[in-house]
Design a protein around this motif. Structure first.
Motif, mmCIF file in Angstrom:
data_model
loop_
_atom_site.group_PDB
_atom_site.id
_atom_site.type_symbol
_atom_site.label_atom_id
_atom_site.label_comp_id
_atom_site.label_asym_id
_atom_site.label_seq_id
_atom_site.Cartn_x
_atom_site.Cartn_y
_atom_site.Cartn_z
ATOM 1 N N ASP A 119 47.583 -0.110 24.781
ATOM 2 C CA ASP A 119 48.582 -0.513 23.791
ATOM 3 C C ASP A 119 49.665 -1.418 24.375
ATOM 4 O O ASP A 119 49.904 -2.514 23.863
ATOM 5 C CB ASP A 119 49.222 0.741 23.172
ATOM 6 N N GLU A 267 34.335 -3.708 20.959
ATOM 7 C CA GLU A 267 34.615 -2.518 20.172
ATOM 8 C C GLU A 267 33.878 -1.306 20.734
ATOM 9 O O GLU A 267 32.658 -1.325 20.930
ATOM 10 C CB GLU A 267 34.201 -2.733 18.710
ATOM 11 N N PRO A 355 35.990 -10.060 20.440
ATOM 12 C CA PRO A 355 36.774 -10.175 19.204
ATOM 13 C C PRO A 355 37.945 -11.135 19.368
ATOM 14 O O PRO A 355 38.488 -11.300 20.468
ATOM 15 C CB PRO A 355 37.253 -8.742 18.961
ATOM 16 N N GLU A 356 38.331 -11.796 18.268
ATOM 17 C CA GLU A 356 39.418 -12.777 18.328
ATOM 18 C C GLU A 356 40.730 -12.132 18.770
ATOM 19 O O GLU A 356 41.531 -12.759 19.473
ATOM 20 C CB GLU A 356 39.587 -13.431 16.950
ATOM 21 N N GLU A 357 40.945 -10.903 18.369
ATOM 22 C CA GLU A 357 42.173 -10.212 18.777
ATOM 23 C C GLU A 357 42.237 -10.044 20.281
ATOM 24 O O GLU A 357 43.304 -10.206 20.900
ATOM 25 C CB GLU A 357 42.249 -8.850 18.095
ATOM 26 N N GLU A 358 41.111 -9.726 20.912
ATOM 27 C CA GLU A 358 41.075 -9.560 22.354
ATOM 28 C C GLU A 358 41.181 -10.898 23.084
ATOM 29 O O GLU A 358 41.672 -10.948 24.218
ATOM 30 C CB GLU A 358 39.790 -8.838 22.773
ATOM 31 N N GLN A 359 40.737 -11.970 22.458
ATOM 32 C CA GLN A 359 40.830 -13.283 23.092
ATOM 33 C C GLN A 359 42.277 -13.746 23.236
ATOM 34 O O GLN A 359 42.591 -14.515 24.150
ATOM 35 C CB GLN A 359 40.033 -14.305 22.280
ATOM 36 N N GLU A 360 43.161 -13.301 22.373
ATOM 37 C CA GLU A 360 44.565 -13.692 22.430
ATOM 38 C C GLU A 360 45.436 -12.677 23.161
ATOM 39 O O GLU A 360 46.601 -12.952 23.408
ATOM 40 C CB GLU A 360 45.109 -13.891 21.005
ATOM 41 N N ARG A 361 44.879 -11.543 23.495
ATOM 42 C CA ARG A 361 45.662 -10.507 24.154
ATOM 43 C C ARG A 361 45.855 -10.850 25.628
ATOM 44 O O ARG A 361 44.880 -11.110 26.348
ATOM 45 C CB ARG A 361 44.979 -9.151 24.015
#
Length: 402
Positions: A119, A267, A355-361
């Motif tokens: 998180d 995921e 995932p796109e979310e992980e690519q920007e994290r």
């Protein structure tokens, strides 16, 4: 009775038993005290009154201490619980203290090799000593905010070699010997400073032996994970792109995490988390050395599709006339060493299905906040040791990359 007083009383009692040696009273019918061996420290500690506490009461006591001490130096009380005796240690490590991925806290040395939280990142800072070539990693926001309460996590010493640079990483602040139990790994560069390799001081865990090894007796089996050094293995590779045309711009880097599969950020993905801090440089770990020679380590293997990290591309600011990244206030001084690492969506033309979310994290960010002071924030799936090694590579001079 205060908990610290209980621990001191118990330790004093164990020391007193050790000093008595053979002066204990032998039962009737046994041999004389001169011929009977003295009880071991573990046996004496097992006879302590604190061992006989009901498990429910013991669990409640340690839970109360752990929940009330979330920061250092107060978290030393949690470590003290694990040093009382064997039953307290097993209860503390297995039942109470969670891994950093779940708790976001660093308690035992093994936490430095376990993945960070998912998180929010764990915030640390690095202090550089130019005169001695030593780099120290502390837990905390910054020296100004943490002060004397900063917890030393890792230290590294810069050593010049004929073929490149080397950083020796240790748990101690002044002991960098490879034979020491504090030694946990190293970072080695090539001559140009464009490629760095992270080594850890233990062999990787393997799923099972190959079919050819099963047919051989244990003494004839060959472990394919033994490299040039029997005490280390390749954990990650850090590559810096050459700037042949000498164009102005930030450094471009790529990190190949050989021990972390790309599925870990997909995921439902997971990454192996060590539960014990083993050091093959310690002479006591003979079994680990025998397992290394026979290839019988058990666990996971070197991943076939490793996770690849790349630096996040900055944007050009017209008014400031410089390259900018959003460090969310954690970096205040412009430097060529500043970077943010994210997961690479594709590698060698192959889609990694991230995932796109992980690519920007942002998985790791590093930047300068003052003279010889830098911040380091890391999160899942890398560990504190891996993050520290990657940041150390940024300190080496790279004239062909700038």
């Amino acid at each position: 009775m205060p908990f610290k007083k209980i621990v001191r009383e118990l330790r004093g009692r164990n020391k007193a038993v050790g000093r008595r040696g053979r002066s204990h009273i032998a039962p009737e019918g046994s041999s004389s005290s001169s011929s009977s061996p003295s009880p071991s420290t573990d046996e004496c500690s097992e006879q302590s009154i604190w061992v006989d506490l009901p498990p429910e009461l013991l669990l409640d006591i340690i839970h109360r201490i752990e929940s009330g001490q979330a920061l250092w130096p107060g978290r030393r009380d949690v470590v003290a619980c694990a040093s009382v005796c064997r039953s307290w240690r097993e209860m503390t490590k297995d039942e109470v203290v969670k891994v950093p991925e779940l708790s976001g806290l660093l308690t035992f040395p093994v936490s430095l090799k376990q993945p960070g939280p998912r998180d929010a990142p764990i915030q640390c800072f690095i202090k550089r000593e130019r005169a001695t070539g030593i780099y120290r990693l502390y837990l905390g926001l910054s020296p100004a905010l943490s002060g004397d309460k900063s917890k030393l996590l890792l230290s590294a010493k810069k050593v010049r070699r004929a073929t490149g640079m080397e950083f020796v990483v240790s748990l101690s602040g002044n002991d960098f010997s490879r034979s020491s139990t504090s030694y946990i790994g190293k970072l080695r560069s090539n001559f140009l400073g464009t490629k760095f390799t992270v080594y850890e001081n233990r062999p990787p865990l393997v799923h099972s032996e190959t079919s050819s090894n099963r047919k051989q007796p244990p003494s004839m089996r060959v472990s394919p994970w033994v490299s040039s050094s029997p005490h280390s293995y390749k954990m990650a590779s850090i590559l810096y792109e050459l700037n042949v045309l000498r164009t102005r711009g930030p450094r471009r880097m790529q990190c190949i995490m050989n021990s972390i599969p790309v599925s870990s950020i997909q995921e439902g993905g997971q990454v192996h988390s060590p539960t014990e801090f083993t050091n093959l440089g310690n002479k006591k770990n003979k079994k680990s050395m025998m397992d290394l020679c026979t290839g019988n380590m058990g666990g996971e293997s070197v991943v076939k599709e490793p996770l690849v990290l790349k630096n996040k591309s900055p944007r050009w600011h017209e008014q400031l006339q410089c390259w900018c990244l959003n460090f969310k206030g954690r970096v205040t001084v412009a430097s060529v060493k500043n970077f943010q690492l994210i997961a690479a969506a594709a590698e060698a033309g192959k889609n990694m299905n991230i995932p796109e979310e992980e690519q920007e994290r942002v998985i790791l960010q590093f930047g300068k906040i003052g003279k010889d002071i830098f911040t380091m924030d890391y999160r899942y799936p890398i560990s504190a040791f891996q993050a520290f090694a990657i940041c150390l590579s940024s300190f080496d001079t790279k004239p062909v990359c700038e």
